[in-house]
Design a protein around this motif. Structure first.
Motif, short mmCIF file in Angstrom:
data_model
loop_
_atom_site.label_atom_id
_atom_site.label_comp_id
_atom_site.label_asym_id
_atom_site.label_seq_id
_atom_site.Cartn_x
_atom_site.Cartn_y
_atom_site.Cartn_z
N ASP A 161 35.11 43.49 22.26
CA ASP A 161 34.78 44.06 23.56
C ASP A 161 34.02 43.01 24.35
N CYS A 162 34.31 42.93 25.64
CA CYS A 162 33.64 41.93 26.48
C CYS A 162 32.17 42.25 26.70
N GLU A 213 40.14 33.35 30.50
CA GLU A 213 39.16 34.35 30.96
C GLU A 213 39.53 35.74 30.48
N ASN A 214 40.12 35.81 29.28
CA ASN A 214 40.52 37.09 28.66
C ASN A 214 41.38 37.95 29.60
N GLU A 215 42.35 37.29 30.21
CA GLU A 215 43.17 37.97 31.21
C GLU A 215 44.07 39.06 30.63
N THR A 216 44.30 39.04 29.31
CA THR A 216 45.13 40.09 28.69
C THR A 216 44.30 41.05 27.83
N CYS A 217 42.98 40.98 27.94
CA CYS A 217 42.10 41.80 27.11
C CYS A 217 42.28 43.29 27.41
N GLU A 220 39.33 45.02 34.69
CA GLU A 220 39.50 43.59 34.43
C GLU A 220 40.53 43.37 33.32
N GLY A 221 40.76 42.09 32.96
CA GLY A 221 41.69 41.76 31.88
C GLY A 221 43.07 42.36 32.09
N LYS A 241 44.39 44.74 38.67
CA LYS A 241 45.51 44.83 39.61
C LYS A 241 45.81 43.45 40.14
N ARG A 242 47.03 43.01 39.94
CA ARG A 242 47.40 41.66 40.33
C ARG A 242 48.32 41.68 41.54
N ASP A 243 48.17 40.65 42.37
CA ASP A 243 49.02 40.53 43.55
C ASP A 243 50.45 40.25 43.10
#
Length: 368
Positions: free
Chosen positions: A185-186, A226-230, A240-241, A245-247
């Protein structure tokens, strides 16, 4: 119990596989993660229910020696074919798992289906209140240092689920045992603390209530940059992770106004100084196209990149002992640096004396 015995990567893998087959899987009702460096032990199907009975009985009697002997009998040939050393390793490791299942242990290992990348996952939850600074004695894990030969046995997405990098020893390590089932966990409530020998423990860093899951931080970039798939609870709460929500992807841009190698693997250099080196290299080649080369490569650019990455991982990121290793590390950095310069400048992988001098002048500064 005897003092904890250090294990090699293979010993730890095989021991943990058998221990989880005999203890964890019967109690949870499914096959938990396995390293499978060696073939999994073949435990008779009719033994599974009996194993669970013996384990539940242990929670009442606390008779470890008798329980261990009974588990060994039910394990069949895979147990009886072991030498004394292997049996002692198994005895110590099974003890770790059994202690985690004691009714007053304060923890509970149970199934977990939260993570999309994991099938038959598990988690550890609290059955009592834990205060900051308390050590959870039953949550221990064993560590084995990985050699280059050991790393060759790892398969991505198959048995690389519990590899950690030691910043103290500067090497990758295998981490297995009850504590290895603690999820990331972050914003964790626990942390790993090194113990004697090859053992590490878990310490509470934030109060944990009954029913709350134990969590530790695996690292700031364990799940991608940066734990983008966490998929941890904190990332879900904060959007987050994996939950960010991504553009939508941007449409292709117009043709570039700068020259980049077709490989497009060399990073674009943002600082002006390296950009100037690229221009200097390009100008040298254009002004003196017929100068004889002092060195050239038989490998293609993709092959050269693969060799550079291999050397960089081995010499630059690996352990260094003595002057020779330091020299190899410096050379690996230099080769990587030069490759990036030549790719960014769009030059072939052959080099003139003047170009070699330009690169050499900047190698030492880059390697610092």
């Amino acid at each position: 119990m005897a003092r904890t015995t250090k294990m090699s990567m293979k010993e730890l893998s095989d021991t943990d596989d058998l221990a989880t087959c005999l203890v964890l899987d019967p109690l949870l009702g499914f096959k938990t993660h396995k390293m499978e460096i060696s073939p999994l032990p073949k435990i008779p199907l009719e033994s599974c229910d009996q194993l669970k009975e013996k384990l539940v009985k242990f929670q009442r009697t606390l008779d470890f020696n008798t329980t261990f002997e009974e588990l060994g009998k039910l394990a069949g040939e895979c147990f009886h074919s072991m030498g004394r050393h292997q049996q002692e390793l198994l005895r110590q490791h099974i003890s770790r798992y059994l202690k985690a299942f004691l009714l007053d242990s304060g923890v509970k290992i149970e199934s977990c289906d939260r993570y999309t990348s994991e099938i038959n996952g598990a988690k550890i939850t609290s059955t009592r209140q834990w205060l900051q600074g308390q050590r959870v004695a039953v949550l221990v894990g064993c560590i084995a240092r990985l050699t280059p030969d050991d790393e060759a046995l790892l398969k991505e997405g198959v048995n690389d689920f519990s590899i950690i990098f030691s910043s103290r020893k500067h090497c990758p390590q295998l981490w297995l045992g009850p504590a290895a089932f603690i999820n990331h966990d972050c914003s964790p409530n626990s942390k790993y603390v090194a113990g004697e020998g090859n053992v590490a423990y878990v310490e509470v860093i934030r109060q944990i209530s009954p029913g709350e899951e134990f969590t530790c931080c695996y690292g700031a970039s364990y799940f991608g940059e940066e734990n983008e798939t966490c998929e941890c609870c904190t990332c879900e709460s904060n959007g987050e992770g994996h939950f960010r929500k991504r553009d939508p992807p941007k449409p292709p841009t117009a043709q570039r106004k700068y020259r980049v190698s077709k490989m497009e693997r060399a990073p674009l250099m943002k600082d002006a100084k390296r950009a100037a080196i690229v221009l200097e290299l390009s100008a040298l080649r254009q002004s003196s196209p017929e100068i004889p080369m002092v060195s050239s490569l038989d490998r293609t650019a993709p092959e050269e990149l693969e060799k550079i990455l291999e050397d960089y991982k081995k010499f630059r990121l690996g352990p260094r002992v003595g002057k020779k290793d330091l020299d190899n590390a410096h050379q690996a950095s230099s080769h990587a640096h030069r490759f990036c310069l030549f790719m960014a400048a769009g030059l072939p992988m052959a080099i003139t004396p003047a170009e070699k001098g330009v690169c050499a002048n900047h190698d030492q500064e880059y390697d610092q």
